[in-house]
Design an enzyme around this catalytic site. Sequence first.
Site, PDB file in Angstrom:
ATOM      1  N   ARG A 103       0.839  -1.202   0.000  1.00  0.00           N
ATOM      2  CA  ARG A 103       0.000   0.000   0.000  1.00  0.00           C
ATOM      3  C   ARG A 103       0.874   1.252   0.000  1.00  0.00           C
ATOM      4  NH1 ARG A 103      -2.568   0.315   6.201  1.00  0.00           N
ATOM      5  NH2 ARG A 103      -0.580   0.044   7.277  1.00  0.00           N
ATOM      6  N   CYS A 107       3.273   8.709  -5.365  1.00  0.00           N
ATOM      7  CA  CYS A 107       4.089   9.888  -5.116  1.00  0.00           C
ATOM      8  C   CYS A 107       3.161  11.086  -4.986  1.00  0.00           C
ATOM      9  CB  CYS A 107       5.046  10.069  -6.295  1.00  0.00           C
ATOM     10  SG  CYS A 107       5.921  11.644  -6.288  1.00  0.00           S
ATOM     11  N   ASN A 141      -5.317   7.198   4.097  1.00  0.00           N
ATOM     12  CA  ASN A 141      -5.049   6.428   5.312  1.00  0.00           C
ATOM     13  C   ASN A 141      -3.591   6.588   5.697  1.00  0.00           C
ATOM     14  OD1 ASN A 141      -6.054   4.037   7.151  1.00  0.00           O
ATOM     15  ND2 ASN A 141      -4.008   3.455   6.431  1.00  0.00           N
ATOM     16  N   GLU A 142      -3.344   7.125   6.890  1.00  0.00           N
ATOM     17  CA  GLU A 142      -1.991   7.213   7.441  1.00  0.00           C
ATOM     18  C   GLU A 142      -0.978   7.760   6.437  1.00  0.00           C
ATOM     19  OE1 GLU A 142      -1.116   3.378   9.175  1.00  0.00           O
ATOM     20  OE2 GLU A 142      -2.366   3.786  10.919  1.00  0.00           O
ATOM     21  N   GLU A 312      -8.294   4.159  15.157  1.00  0.00           N
ATOM     22  CA  GLU A 312      -7.968   2.725  15.245  1.00  0.00           C
ATOM     23  C   GLU A 312      -7.385   2.460  16.629  1.00  0.00           C
ATOM     24  OE1 GLU A 312      -5.440   1.453  12.039  1.00  0.00           O
ATOM     25  OE2 GLU A 312      -6.664   2.399  10.496  1.00  0.00           O
ATOM     26  N   TRP A 320       2.314  -6.662  13.088  1.00  0.00           N
ATOM     27  CA  TRP A 320       3.424  -6.032  12.372  1.00  0.00           C
ATOM     28  C   TRP A 320       4.641  -5.731  13.223  1.00  0.00           C
ATOM     29  CZ3 TRP A 320       3.751  -1.654  15.126  1.00  0.00           C
ATOM     30  CH2 TRP A 320       2.570  -1.130  15.679  1.00  0.00           C
ATOM     31  N   GLU A 360      -2.420  -8.571   6.991  1.00  0.00           N
ATOM     32  CA  GLU A 360      -2.821  -8.364   8.385  1.00  0.00           C
ATOM     33  C   GLU A 360      -3.581  -9.546   8.968  1.00  0.00           C
ATOM     34  OE1 GLU A 360      -4.790  -4.571   8.548  1.00  0.00           O
ATOM     35  OE2 GLU A 360      -2.897  -3.458   8.347  1.00  0.00           O
ATOM     36  N   MET A 362      -2.780 -11.766  10.925  1.00  0.00           N
ATOM     37  CA  MET A 362      -2.518 -12.033  12.340  1.00  0.00           C
ATOM     38  C   MET A 362      -2.877 -10.837  13.220  1.00  0.00           C
ATOM     39  SD  MET A 362      -1.637 -15.156  12.540  1.00  0.00           S
ATOM     40  CE  MET A 362      -0.704 -15.499  14.050  1.00  0.00           C
ATOM     41  N   HIS A 363      -3.623  -9.894  12.685  1.00  0.00           N
ATOM     42  CA  HIS A 363      -4.058  -8.741  13.463  1.00  0.00           C
ATOM     43  C   HIS A 363      -5.429  -9.074  14.070  1.00  0.00           C
ATOM     44  CE1 HIS A 363      -5.162  -4.739  14.638  1.00  0.00           C
ATOM     45  NE2 HIS A 363      -4.079  -4.212  14.121  1.00  0.00           N
TER      46      HIS A 363
END
Lengths: 655, 655, 655
Positions: A103, A107, A141-142, A312, A320, A360, A362-363
Amino acid sequence: MKLGVCYYPEHWPETDWASDARMMKAMGLTHVRIGEFAWSRIEPEQGRYDWGWLDRAIDCLHGAGLEVTLGTPTATPPKWLVDAYPEILPYDEHGHPRRFGSRRHYCFSSPVYWRESARIVEAIVGRYGRHPAVTMWQTDNEYGHHGSDESFSPAAKEAFRLWLEQRYGEVERLNEAWGTVFWSQTYRSFAEIDPPAATVTEPHPSHRLDWRRFCSDQMCRYNEMQVAIIRERSPGRSVTHNFIGDFTRLDHAKMGRALDIASWDSYPIGLLSEGPASHEKKQSWLTRGDPDFAGFNHDVFRACSPKWAVMEQQPGPVNWARYNPAPAKGMVRLWTWEALAHGAEFVSYFRWRQVPFAQEQMHAGLLAPDRTVQPVAGEIETIASEIARLEPLAQEKAEVAILLSYESLWQHEIQPQGNRSGPLRPARDLYTACRRLGLNVDIVFPDSELTGYRLVLLPAVTILDEALCEKLDRSGAMVLATALTGARTVSGRLPHNLPPGPLQRWTGVKVMSFESLPGFAEFDVTIEGKSWKASMWREAIETQGDVIGNFADGAPAFVRQGRFHYLACWPGEDLLLEILSRLCLQNEMPVIDLGPDLRMRSTARVKFAFNYGSAPIDLGGKGAPQEDNAYLLGGRMLTPSGVSAWPIRPILERH
Amino acid sequence: MKLGVCYYPEHWPETDWASDARMMKAMGLTHVRIGEFAWSRIEPEQGRYDWGWLDRAIDCLHGAGLEVTLGTPTATPPKWLVDAYPEILPYDEHGHPRRFGSRRHYCFSSPVYWRESARIVEAIVGRYGRHPAVTMWQTDNEYGHHGSDESFSPAAKEAFRLWLEQRYGEVERLNEAWGTVFWSQTYRSFAEIDPPAATVTEPHPSHRLDWRRFCSDQMCRYNEMQVAIIRERSPGRSVTHNFIGDFTRLDHAKMGRALDIASWDSYPIGLLSEGPASHEKKQSWLTRGDPDFAGFNHDVFRACSPKWAVMEQQPGPVNWARYNPAPAKGMVRLWTWEALAHGAEFVSYFRWRQVPFAQEQMHAGLLAPDRTVQPVAGEIETIASEIARLEPLAQEKAEVAILLSYESLWQHEIQPQGNRSGPLRPARDLYTACRRLGLNVDIVFPDSELTGYRLVLLPAVTILDEALCEKLDRSGAMVLATALTGARTVSGRLPHNLPPGPLQRWTGVKVMSFESLPGFAEFDVTIEGKSWKASMWREAIETQGDVIGNFADGAPAFVRQGRFHYLACWPGEDLLLEILSRLCLQNEMPVIDLGPDLRMRSTARVKFAFNYGSAPIDLGGKGAPQEDNAYLLGGRMLTPSGVSAWPIRPILERH
Amino acid sequence: MKLGVCYYPEHWPETDWASDARMMKAMGLTHVRIGEFAWSRIEPEQGRYDWGWLDRAIDCLHGAGLEVTLGTPTATPPKWLVDAYPEILPYDEHGHPRRFGSRRHYCFSSPVYWRESARIVEAIVGRYGRHPAVTMWQTDNEYGHHGSDESFSPAAKEAFRLWLEQRYGEVERLNEAWGTVFWSQTYRSFAEIDPPAATVTEPHPSHRLDWRRFCSDQMCRYNEMQVAIIRERSPGRSVTHNFIGDFTRLDHAKMGRALDIASWDSYPIGLLSEGPASHEKKQSWLTRGDPDFAGFNHDVFRACSPKWAVMEQQPGPVNWARYNPAPAKGMVRLWTWEALAHGAEFVSYFRWRQVPFAQEQMHAGLLAPDRTVQPVAGEIETIASEIARLEPLAQEKAEVAILLSYESLWQHEIQPQGNRSGPLRPARDLYTACRRLGLNVDIVFPDSELTGYRLVLLPAVTILDEALCEKLDRSGAMVLATALTGARTVSGRLPHNLPPGPLQRWTGVKVMSFESLPGFAEFDVTIEGKSWKASMWREAIETQGDVIGNFADGAPAFVRQGRFHYLACWPGEDLLLEILSRLCLQNEMPVIDLGPDLRMRSTARVKFAFNYGSAPIDLGGKGAPQEDNAYLLGGRMLTPSGVSAWPIRPILERH
């Protein structure tokens, strides 16, 4: 005070949606964020939109009485877009494109990506901008995550040149400001200037500082483009962006001015594992996180926009970090209450249901992949009922402010002077000391109003101008500046009158030389015959003011002139507690050492206590009520991971 | 014995120059180095020269009675030159250019850069070559720094092929010399050979060794081009280059042959911080530097050219190390005297005034950026008056020589055999042991005259030929060779008769196998019933000579045949002191253990003592005079950072 | 049971060959491997073959009565080939070619390299395929070494797309299998999919898993191409490949199916030095190697092909590790017997004579470069005579099997969950515990027959299908699965029913959440009131079965349902020994704790003991005979590096 959750209907069978929505509602959740990575589902190929699934998802949530925050999906341009326009990819400093397959592969300076972003945002906002369920928009996002703040693409090079031209007008002014005469780095035109990359030895620090400004500005401008589209086509809705905690590559204050709500993503355990904390702290707070991680970031984002929130919230182990322990039982409730006590509009958990595939997998979520409800859901239901009892919680301005300057953080990152813990360390050390002393803290920025604070702290705020100094003076607050404060001009140079630059006038201090020292080289600072440890930085100063503390060789270490104090070193925790306690005492601000694990937060009428440690704490000795029935939450004995709350002023409307 | 300073008039208002010059003169400085990074000021655009400022700067210094060392500005080609000829940039091993924005951004093999360098040098020397103030030229600045010794550009590839052809004549000879039959690495022509870069696993060691030779030679040739221009157009002036301390990528001996004065840049604290010293040593010498860092490099550069000097002496905290403490009070004086006691022509401080901008803004000068005179200036004034009392100091040949071979250092870098402290470690360990025993040391190179030495040490001199062995024999000196001496031929192969190759004949030793060992695996060497520790390297040898020391299993560890000794391991410090003491005793050379912090240096008639430690030392027990009035500098109690000096032979001309 | 050696006639004067061959024969060696890096000698330029030297070398060995293993030289394509076809080079993930100058510089997906490889293999096999001396072929050398399993070349990209298309048929099936809906990673065609490289943050784990499969498959296919040529043109000869120990990037089981003999290269000391073992273990086994390194790999390769062998046995110090100690005296004999006791067809030493040039010049041989015979030769002569006394040694199936799945190892490498010791660690920990308990172990793969085992261990076998579970059930064996077993589907997703996926049915366990923990966070597992340490992984499980062990908070840690056991954490060594001992006890399999240094191996009628420690061990208390005369090798007191062997059943045919 609301609770929410992040949800990805596109990951699940449509048959699960209605039941998911009902379960959310039953759990006490009221807000659902969706859509922020769904570009390839919304537009599977250029120009062909598939709205059906999203229409149904929003309607389904709406039908269950949930409000929807809709994300623009620009953090994940689809492969067809990347293949059609490879120039949208970000470039690393060697000129290699960073590729598709995760993700944030774009630029910020790409004109094509601006155009395509505007197109998809317009399409989505055009469709859902007035949908009654959609009460908030999240842009992208972020921003800046994974190093995506920087791109060395041809487009970025052009944009940087233009940015420099707009800042300096004439290249001679840039040459003068940077000091390019050094090492024959003089430029004859803006067209000669490249991003600072792949140089033989370190690039020019002023060049790097302007590059950081540019990169941050490009993110702000890109965001403003999205916000403008949303505001035009979705009137009355809030606009937010979900920022990253402990992140310094983006001027949150600047971006926050365009938003209604500055929200952030709170992962207290993952960030402890990845961060610069000592081994001992990582051991101590393994399953509870650093007690000041969330509080600090709450206070940062609270200062950025009219409102703030947690978009979140970590609800279990994440995927992570180097290692990913489960939060101790109760911690999700504790973190939520810490956020609400700081004034969060809402706390939204990430994510509803653990996804069994992709990066993700394992999140943890509130639901296991097989839809089993995880135990943490019980904590959330508890919070929901507790909120109903306690709200509203009015916030009060703090008496202490810590000044954060992103330009200074960038300068510090470029010239860390032996600090291996990252540019936030000075501010975080001061924040921790204040919070340990039971103080509420406001974060302020250089353009913030300072009136009303009794104590303003300047944690190595290297870039500081005359106007800010005057504002500090006018505020009437007591001021404490640490080593390296005022150590640079806005151009990243040493001030012509030496550090602390404009603050010389108020502190009576002039820094003649500076040492950075290794961790093993601690040294003493003595105040009234008692000594404490300092380390890392030591300055040789000349002073006109009163000398309060001295180094072992008698040189001045801690001085004051009027309300302005200057500390010519980096203090160990005990020295910092001592100094802050003295200043508070002089200011008639009561303090109490809460120790490493206990934190308190006062709202207008309710005070909260949070136990981040593994042993119970008796609040009776910490100024809290002696009787358990005086508590609104919990009681006098605060269990590990526990929350207590009690009224601190008559609460007339309490039921 | 002169003192000087490095000065950048182009960084400061012209109105400061005259006052700067007067202050320099008043401080006791006589030499000023200028101009070495000023290309873009001298030639702001291609072919347009601006001489005015430099004319005035030189005249101003001249007017104040100062001598000028003028630097050629080729370490910093301007941006316009890089843009006009991008091929002058150096290339990294993946074929990416290393970019403009700092310094040393050129490839030594670029024909265009040769041409442009010759042009600017000719222009500058043409203008100032006969100026009465200009008494010395410095070529470029710190050749090879920042990895600039290597470039993998197309031009470098062509030049390397040509270099190989000149060395080997026929490619078959190269194939034979390297042993390319291994892994099918055979070449059919020189045109098939690339620089050793980006291979799948480690490149061929002989390939790498010749690459190191080539890179060093390219720097020497480039320097000789500049020297030739200077000699032709500036008769009677000295030519120097400022080398880097502890640097091994350049054959200083070879380059030094073209110079009048080999100067170097001495940063004892910065290099300790960045170097491989143990944590304990970094703690111990934090503000004083390793006692043997400067001495060792003095002795290296003393051996390179007819004269030598310190061109840049650290005068305070620097900017570029991990951490940058201030030198302890007195250390700048101590370092200066250590240099003068070793025979330096001059010691020149870097820099006059701290520059408030660009990469080195945190590098201290004698003046603060606001022109405040720093306390260190007082030390310099002291030295100037002390020099007047002690000079001249005639040097004497040492009795001990340590042989340094750059080819061997390169071979060692390529195959470090578990040594993680860098290729200089063997020589440095021997140097430290000698100096701890109070010995003066000469560094010698393979082509040096060896007659007159009583002890010659071979610290893992891996590449060693028959002629050198014979010269060692003819010298009449006692010889000590350590493990790995003679372990390679000039082609980087094992000798056909096994190590120590040609030295087998003189030592009677043949090395059958070699072990490299981790730091934790120390082992014993026993001599006459007493044991000492060794580590890192252990050889299984066959010997014809006398066995003096043994490993724990009885195998020979330390042997001798006639005057030649061989040590089949890497000795711990105590073992090394024991062995050297034994050899000196046999040679009737008195030794005394000065301990870790005290160092002495004898000149022809004066002996100096330097205290690098933090406790005072009583010199009375170290062979120095008992009475304070017998001292020329200091006295019997040597304070931390202190210098004492006393006559060791009748000084007739003493006033 | 044969002994062999690796030999490079092309490195030595032809005049030495006959004498070399005689010495080999005299030392007891019967097999000689040659030719595997000799392409440039065989074909000095395209299409011109030089067979003469190789004809003579083979004839010379044949004449001395030695058998020849001939290697195909494809690991080292000559420079002329690389220059003619640069596209054969492997590419790194940024798209840079990895260059000529060492070995393995080719891309397995290059059609040109396939064609050229086939051509040279056909030529060599055509010439020597029926030569009476040539009894075995080795394909290439150590496939995948130095990261050569991966190439990001254009050819590899095309091949990967084709591979994916063959695996999934329709891109929609790939999208579904991987879960590309996450982060808009959806593909519209196989032509859109690139290798997972240079992404902004971590690539998709399913993408990486299929990339690993593809890379391994490309090596297998390339090998099969060579094998097919050999089988066609060299009937009756064995075909082998020399694999790498502890290597996980290649599915050895899959490649082994095409071979007659799976051989591997055993470097117990070099691999200890480079591997993830603790500092304490590296100290303890510095000169003897990890006692289970060789045994484990023996058992892995024994399971791959009808026969197995050691192709390269370390005979002294090597050149390539961080440090390279000499093996303790006796260890080469010990390693050889350990291999033979495991059933090796032959053990071949690398190399005959130390080569004095090129990359491996510091790698010991049986002869020094000057042809001096090294002491290790004495050990080999001893082995040769001992073999004659003990052979044949019939092997027996073990009672314990450890299941190894390369897909699971790849999945584990992609998502290591805090394991910093590499993907083999789970299997190695179980192997060590079994061997410490005196058990023979068989390695089995997912497609192996399991009937006859009494205990099957699943060390974090993350990818596990229904069929394998049913085979485990049918086998009648007791089963122990650890944390993370069954944690992924074949697509790299979480199982729809949660881990352990298909094994839920048999274990009665469902894993609700998973934690990875840092090394410092040990925790307790309690069984029947006694506690042991565990660390790294902890799972929250629901269970239908019997709870045998619990975590400190009472949650189930070790459970069983019928014969299936599940351990919901990673056990410390003591816990693992306890659990295995319990299972063996229930299975009536006698165990005895041999401690860290002693290992035993039972063949059908002879049992061996090996001492990897530095102290003697009395075998009398370990079930071995009390009387020395009952031993076939050694005796009751087992010296450090010693081997003892004794009959465990009547040996009728013993002479």
